[in-house]
Design a protein around this motif. Sequence first.
Motif, mmCIF file in Angstrom:
data_model
loop_
_atom_site.group_PDB
_atom_site.id
_atom_site.type_symbol
_atom_site.label_atom_id
_atom_site.label_comp_id
_atom_site.label_asym_id
_atom_site.label_seq_id
_atom_site.Cartn_x
_atom_site.Cartn_y
_atom_site.Cartn_z
ATOM 1 N N ARG A 235 68.226 89.606 112.480
ATOM 2 C CA ARG A 235 67.185 90.633 112.779
ATOM 3 C C ARG A 235 67.832 91.888 112.475
ATOM 4 O O ARG A 235 68.838 92.308 112.013
ATOM 5 N N THR A 236 66.957 92.894 112.538
ATOM 6 C CA THR A 236 67.329 94.495 112.490
ATOM 7 C C THR A 236 67.323 95.451 113.489
ATOM 8 O O THR A 236 66.558 94.977 114.618
ATOM 9 N N VAL A 237 68.144 96.202 113.633
ATOM 10 C CA VAL A 237 68.306 97.481 114.941
ATOM 11 C C VAL A 237 68.409 98.613 114.310
ATOM 12 O O VAL A 237 69.215 98.891 113.196
ATOM 13 N N SER A 238 67.636 99.355 114.877
ATOM 14 C CA SER A 238 67.709 100.500 114.398
ATOM 15 C C SER A 238 68.928 101.437 115.189
ATOM 16 O O SER A 238 68.945 101.329 116.262
ATOM 17 N N ARG A 239 69.469 102.223 114.329
ATOM 18 C CA ARG A 239 70.715 102.893 114.883
ATOM 19 C C ARG A 239 70.888 104.256 114.361
ATOM 20 O O ARG A 239 70.395 104.555 113.468
ATOM 21 N N SER A 240 71.501 105.354 115.163
ATOM 22 C CA SER A 240 71.618 106.668 114.896
ATOM 23 C C SER A 240 73.158 106.624 114.260
ATOM 24 O O SER A 240 74.183 106.072 114.923
ATOM 25 N N ILE A 241 73.148 107.058 112.853
ATOM 26 C CA ILE A 241 74.425 107.050 112.138
ATOM 27 C C ILE A 241 74.991 108.397 111.951
ATOM 28 O O ILE A 241 74.187 109.214 111.365
ATOM 29 N N LEU A 242 76.044 108.670 112.069
ATOM 30 C CA LEU A 242 76.818 109.990 111.596
ATOM 31 C C LEU A 242 77.511 109.369 109.992
ATOM 32 O O LEU A 242 78.349 108.591 109.853
ATOM 33 N N THR A 243 77.002 110.066 108.911
ATOM 34 C CA THR A 243 77.502 109.792 107.716
ATOM 35 C C THR A 243 77.166 110.680 106.737
ATOM 36 O O THR A 243 76.440 111.664 107.030
ATOM 37 N N ASP A 244 78.166 110.543 105.662
ATOM 38 C CA ASP A 244 78.003 111.408 104.506
ATOM 39 C C ASP A 244 77.733 110.719 103.195
ATOM 40 O O ASP A 244 77.928 111.188 102.180
ATOM 41 N N GLY A 245 77.124 109.528 103.645
ATOM 42 C CA GLY A 245 76.685 108.782 102.506
ATOM 43 C C GLY A 245 77.490 107.776 101.834
ATOM 44 O O GLY A 245 77.106 106.801 101.258
ATOM 45 N N LYS A 246 79.034 107.817 102.203
ATOM 46 C CA LYS A 246 79.890 106.879 101.631
ATOM 47 C C LYS A 246 80.398 106.278 103.053
ATOM 48 O O LYS A 246 80.981 104.975 102.581
ATOM 49 N N VAL A 247 80.460 106.735 104.024
ATOM 50 C CA VAL A 247 80.948 106.194 105.431
ATOM 51 C C VAL A 247 80.239 106.696 106.418
ATOM 52 O O VAL A 247 79.517 107.700 106.398
ATOM 53 N N GLY A 248 79.935 105.566 107.218
ATOM 54 C CA GLY A 248 79.169 105.967 108.355
ATOM 55 C C GLY A 248 79.755 105.460 109.851
ATOM 56 O O GLY A 248 80.478 104.489 109.784
ATOM 57 N N PHE A 249 79.034 106.130 110.825
ATOM 58 C CA PHE A 249 79.712 105.755 112.170
ATOM 59 C C PHE A 249 78.500 105.808 113.030
ATOM 60 O O PHE A 249 77.630 106.548 112.991
ATOM 61 N N ILE A 250 78.316 104.584 113.767
ATOM 62 C CA ILE A 250 77.260 104.307 114.899
ATOM 63 C C ILE A 250 77.553 105.496 115.930
ATOM 64 O O ILE A 250 78.457 105.602 116.573
ATOM 65 N N LEU A 251 76.501 106.199 116.259
ATOM 66 C CA LEU A 251 76.532 107.060 117.558
ATOM 67 C C LEU A 251 75.759 106.415 118.510
ATOM 68 O O LEU A 251 74.697 105.879 118.281
#
Length: 115
Positions: free
Chosen positions: A62-78
Motif C-alpha cells: 500500500r501507499t502512505v503519505s509522508r512528510s519528507i525533508l529532502t534535497d532531491g538526493k536524500v530524504g528523511f521522514i519527518l
Amino acid sequence: MTEIKRACNLIGMALDGFEVKEMFEVVRTDETGEENISLGFLENGKIANGYANCQTDSRSVRTVSRSILTDGKVGFILKIEPIRFIDEKQAKQEIIDKGSAKLSAIERELISGSF
C-alpha cells in the motif's frame, strides 16, 4: 559535497537546498497489516498507487503519505507533531535543587562557602 546517510549528520549543517515535501511511500505489509518493508518513495501519489497495485503481492502493498525533508538526493521522514521545549535555566536549577536536597547540612555549607 558531504554524503548524508543519517539524520544526525544534519546537526549543525545549513539546510540550503533542502525542503519539506509530501511524498508517497510504497510499503509491503505483514499479515496483520503492519508496515514491514519500504519499497521506496515517489512524489506522485497516482504513480505510487499504480506501482503498489502492479506488485505481484499487491494485496499486501500500500501507499502512505509522508512528510519528507529532502534535497532531491536524500530524504528523511519527518514525524510532524508538536514538541515541548524545556527552559534550560529552569532545568538546571531543578537539577541543582534536587542534588542539594540529597546533601547533608554540612555538605551544603561546604559547597556554599559559608563554613
